[in-house]
Write an enzyme that holds these catalytic residues in place. Structure first.
Site, PDB file in Angstrom:
ATOM      1  N   GLY A 144       0.830  -1.196   0.000  1.00 52.81           N
ATOM      2  CA  GLY A 144       0.000   0.000   0.000  1.00 52.81           C
ATOM      3  C   GLY A 144       0.866   1.248   0.000  1.00 52.81           C
ATOM      4  O   GLY A 144       2.047   1.207   0.359  1.00 52.81           O
ATOM      5  N   CYS A 145       0.271   2.367  -0.376  1.00 48.28           N
ATOM      6  CA  CYS A 145       1.068   3.597  -0.500  1.00 48.28           C
ATOM      7  C   CYS A 145       1.562   4.099   0.856  1.00 48.28           C
ATOM      8  O   CYS A 145       2.770   4.243   1.067  1.00 48.28           O
ATOM      9  CB  CYS A 145       0.274   4.669  -1.242  1.00 48.28           C
ATOM     10  SG  CYS A 145      -1.353   5.038  -0.553  1.00 48.28           S
TER      11      CYS A 145
END
Length: 315
Positions: A116-117
């Site tokens: 995920g970012c």
């Protein structure tokens, strides 16, 4: 020539992956007709024909898509950009810079979970600290993060870019205040932390770019390091990782902009503070190293291509 398929190519991550693959001479991009985007039989056909399939889908849809692989399929690599498989031990975690073991698993696995970012920034900072016992696995960490609005998806992009948008969107906005952000389990699992961190994400009125910051008290470190020593630690840890750059202590004098890495696939780590308190930041593009760039990097490793092909970096 490898064949690639993107299930969910109309989304923000899918579109960026598509743009990169269209420039490749070693990749044939398999396309799905607009009227068959939800056709399970057509999706199944393309997945099983491909050498690599990117899942740019909501979690439930990603889980269902994996089931479409034929039981005797031994060649298709799945790279899942959703949250669904990031804590699944059967999937390689797609952050090769974390350790030689992470890179080895990506190269050998047919199931790869794209990070995920926000998690990418947090883990880039915290994993080396925990792995080297600079912090305890029982540490109670605090993180504050700024992100461009593109990370919130197509609906949010339309909302932010609407001429008649609410004035509230002109301001950074905190969210996930109940401490239940979907990246927290991923952060905790990958870093082997006993306690979930306090995590404050903020969506900002710029489109792309992210800063994730972790705060540390020097007195709580298991291994006592000054800010200069901490900076040198990261420089050494990521010395063989061209996409992770560590700035020397004191490099940034005043302001740190969250959008400086827009369009890039590398990440910058920097240490701030003094002998008592430190702030460690990771700055990158939420759609680059935080999404599509990471996915293409994993594809390159899994297919045996140049790891950094199609990736954009700065100085």
């Amino acid at each position: 020539m490898y064949k690639a398929f993107i299930d969910g190519a109309a989304g923000t991550t899918g579109l960026r992956i598509k743009d990169r693959l269209l420039q490749r001479r070693d990749i044939e991009l398999l396309s799905i007709a607009e009227d068959k985007r939800k056709d399970e039989n057509e999706i199944k056909r393309l997945m099983n024909e491909s050498d690599v399939t990117f899942l740019c889908l909501p979690d439930e849809a990603a889980v269902n898509a994996v089931k479409l692989l034929d039981k005797d399929n031994r060649h298709t690599v799945i790279i899942d950009a959703s949250t669904a498989h990031r804590t699944d031990a059967g999937w390689a975690y797609g952050f090769p810079e974390l350790s030689s073991e992470h890179k080895k698993r990506i190269k050998s696995s047919r199931l790869i979970a794209n990070p995920g970012c926000y998690a990418s920034g947090f883990i880039a900072i915290a994993y080396p600290l925990a792995a080297n016992e600079i912090i305890s696995k029982s540490a109670c960490l605090n993180a504050f993060a700024l992100s461009g609005y593109s990370g919130a998806g197509k609906k949010a992009i339309e909302q932010y870019e609407s001429p008649g948008r609410s004035v509230e969107l002109d301001s950074p906005r905190m969210y996930a205040l109940g401490q239940s952000h979907k990246h927290i389990p991923e952060i905790q699992a990958v870093c082997s932390l006993e306690n979930a961190p306090v995590f404050i994400p903020v969506i900002c009125p710029h489109k792309c770019g992210m800063i994730v910051s972790i705060t540390l008290f020097a007195k709580d470190l298991k291994t006592k390091l000054s800010p200069v020593q901490m900076s040198e630690f990261y420089k050494e840890y990521y010395s063989a990782a061209p996409l992770i750059k560590t700035r020397p202590f004191g490099h940034t004098k005043n302001m740190l902009g969250a959008n400086a890495f827009d369009g890039r696939d590398d990440m910058e780590i920097e240490v701030f503070g003094n002998g008592e308190r430190m702030v460690i930041t990771a700055r990158f593009d939420n759609l680059g190293k935080g999404a599509s760039g990471a996915a293409v990097q994993c594809m390159n490793l899994a297919l045996g291509a140049n790891e950094y092909e199609s990736l954009v970096t700065g100085e």
